[in-house]
Scaffold this active site. Structure first.
Site, PDB file in Angstrom:
ATOM      1  N   MET A 189       0.861  -1.184   0.000  1.00  0.00           N
ATOM      2  CA  MET A 189       0.000   0.000   0.000  1.00  0.00           C
ATOM      3  C   MET A 189       0.896   1.231   0.000  1.00  0.00           C
ATOM      4  O   MET A 189       1.817   1.323   0.805  1.00  0.00           O
ATOM      5  CB  MET A 189      -0.916   0.028   1.227  1.00  0.00           C
ATOM      6  CG  MET A 189      -2.012  -1.011   1.221  1.00  0.00           C
ATOM      7  SD  MET A 189      -3.372  -0.611   2.372  1.00  0.00           S
ATOM      8  CE  MET A 189      -2.523  -0.620   3.920  1.00  0.00           C
ATOM      9  N   HIS A 190       0.609   2.139  -0.924  1.00  0.00           N
ATOM     10  CA  HIS A 190       1.418   3.358  -0.965  1.00  0.00           C
ATOM     11  C   HIS A 190       0.618   4.600  -1.316  1.00  0.00           C
ATOM     12  O   HIS A 190       1.091   5.718  -1.129  1.00  0.00           O
ATOM     13  CB  HIS A 190       2.562   3.202  -1.980  1.00  0.00           C
ATOM     14  CG  HIS A 190       2.103   3.246  -3.412  1.00  0.00           C
ATOM     15  ND1 HIS A 190       1.538   2.153  -4.037  1.00  0.00           N
ATOM     16  CD2 HIS A 190       2.102   4.239  -4.334  1.00  0.00           C
ATOM     17  CE1 HIS A 190       1.225   2.477  -5.274  1.00  0.00           C
ATOM     18  NE2 HIS A 190       1.548   3.735  -5.488  1.00  0.00           N
ATOM     19  N   ARG A 191      -0.605   4.423  -1.828  1.00  0.00           N
ATOM     20  CA  ARG A 191      -1.377   5.589  -2.257  1.00  0.00           C
ATOM     21  C   ARG A 191      -1.821   6.410  -1.049  1.00  0.00           C
ATOM     22  O   ARG A 191      -2.295   5.856  -0.051  1.00  0.00           O
ATOM     23  CB  ARG A 191      -2.585   5.159  -3.093  1.00  0.00           C
ATOM     24  CG  ARG A 191      -2.158   4.485  -4.381  1.00  0.00           C
ATOM     25  CD  ARG A 191      -3.282   4.271  -5.367  1.00  0.00           C
ATOM     26  NE  ARG A 191      -2.773   3.600  -6.552  1.00  0.00           N
ATOM     27  CZ  ARG A 191      -2.163   4.199  -7.564  1.00  0.00           C
ATOM     28  NH1 ARG A 191      -2.014   5.509  -7.551  1.00  0.00           N
ATOM     29  NH2 ARG A 191      -1.710   3.507  -8.593  1.00  0.00           N
ATOM     30  N   ASP A 234      -2.483  -1.687  -3.800  1.00  0.00           N
ATOM     31  CA  ASP A 234      -3.124  -0.538  -4.447  1.00  0.00           C
ATOM     32  C   ASP A 234      -2.267  -0.040  -5.611  1.00  0.00           C
ATOM     33  O   ASP A 234      -2.434   1.067  -6.092  1.00  0.00           O
ATOM     34  CB  ASP A 234      -3.406   0.589  -3.438  1.00  0.00           C
ATOM     35  CG  ASP A 234      -2.156   1.137  -2.758  1.00  0.00           C
ATOM     36  OD1 ASP A 234      -1.026   0.761  -3.160  1.00  0.00           O
ATOM     37  OD2 ASP A 234      -2.302   1.947  -1.820  1.00  0.00           O
TER      38      ASP A 234
END
Length: 364
Positions: free
Chosen positions: A209-211, A283
């Site tokens: 997850m990075h958004r 994501d």
């Protein structure tokens, strides 16, 4: 002499540009007038996010690093444009090739076009329809002034045609990220460390997850992690964590025995984990492509995707950003009812050859 300048700035760019460089080098043996110049904008300057990729993917060192990392998106865009303008004036090419949809893609396209230099966009035409994503703005602006488009799917072609791009400027070539995947799959290697030594094939999850929508709002991040851990049936969950996300996780006190937060991994190590995972929860758009081709179930924590072919023909499903949505998808996965990869046209490892053949036809 025809000079081709290639631009790479962020981690996904390196995977997309590596096979193009390899194909250019192979073509230069018989075309002495063909030269290339690799420009690293410095958008990602962490060793795991940048340097290791050049080594692992056998990319020659960049001819120049513009050192334009850090700062806000506006500051970064400006820094790339200022530095790239000087680069182009000193080494004017016949064509600039940009890839993907990061800040460097947009900044270098604008800079080249203002100097009346042709631009080709690898991955042109993909759209999510989500204008809250900086990447979508980058795609639209880049494609509005690009000269040639190297596309990954018929849908991308249709998007460009509907926006008024002439058919002769659109070239359906496939996916260079998959070129890199296929070329390097035999070299995938298990990461070092006790956590990885204990993993059993098809008995763990990979989570990324990075958004900002998922990781910057602490309450939402906690709710998503809690939901994931509730439905993964105590299987190990391997989570390569961006430093900013790691800080948020520590502040929230998130801790589960089966959740293993690890440092960012190199390309060969990360894809080893994906290839052997029970499933991927992510994501990231690019990971949905790689997971699909490797026939690994993929659950995407987004409400939209610019890669719908990974859903219609791949192993990807859009879960959305509501943590409550996860449960039915995980139940389907646990029952062994997940779909298999059907094959996406031209995602065959030869996209870079098609790109370079067209570049030679147009500019040499």
């Amino acid at each position: 002499m025809a000079l081709i300048t290639l631009v790479a700035g962020a981690r996904p760019n390196f995977m997309k540009i590596a096979p193009i460089i390899h194909q250019l080098l192979a073509s230069m043996d018989s075309l002495p007038n063909l030269k290339y110049r690799l420009v690293h904008t410095g958008q990602h300057y962490d060793q795991k996010m940048s340097g290791d990729f050049f080594e692992q993917l056998h990319i020659p060192s960049p001819h120049v690093n513009l050192g334009a990392g850090g700062g806000s998106q506006a500051e970064q865009t400006a820094a790339v444009m200022l530095a790239f303008e000087k680069e182009l004036i000193a080494n004017r090419p016949a064509l600039v090739i940009v890839v993907g949809d990061v800040t460097s893609t947009l900044a270098c396209t604008i800079t080249a076009k203002k100097l009346l230099i042709d631009v080709a966009h690898v991955e042109g035409g993909i759209r999510s329809g989500d204008m809250t994503m900086p990447e979508e703005i980058n795609r639209i602006v880049t494609d509005s002034i690009t000269d040639h488009f190297f596309t990954t799917s018929k849908l991308a072609n249709d998007n460009l045609i509907s926006s008024g791009v002439p058919q002769e400027k659109i070239h359906l070539v496939g996916n260079t990220m998959i070129d890199t995947l296929i070329a390097n799959q035999p070299r995938f290697s298990r990461p070092e460390g006790e956590v990885f030594d204990r993993l059993e094939k098809r008995k763990y999850f990979v989570l990324t997850m990075h958004r900002p929508a998922n990781v910057d709002q602490q309450e939402k991040l906690k709710a998503m992690i809690d939901a994931i851990m509730m439905v993964t049936a105590s299987m190990p969950v391997i989570f390569p964590v961006h430093p900013r996300t790691a800080t948020n996780m520590r502040e929230l006190g998130i801790s589960y025995p089966s959740l293993h937060m690890v440092d960012p991994l190199g390309y060969l190590e990360f894809n080893y984990l994906v290839e052997n995972a029970f499933a991927v929860i992510t994501d990231s758009g690019g990971i949905t492509e790689e997971a699909s081709v490797m026939n690994v179930p993929c659950l995407t924590l987004r409400d939209n995707t610019e890669r719908p072919e990974t859903i219609t023909l791949g192993t990807n499903e859009l879960v959305g950003t509501n943590p409550d949505n996860l449960k039915p998808f995980l139940q389907k996965l646990m029952k062994g009812e997940w779909k298999s990869y059907q094959g996406i046209p031209l995602w065959d490892g030869n996209a870079a050859r098609r790109i370079v053949d067209k570049v030679i036809e147009l500019y040499i």
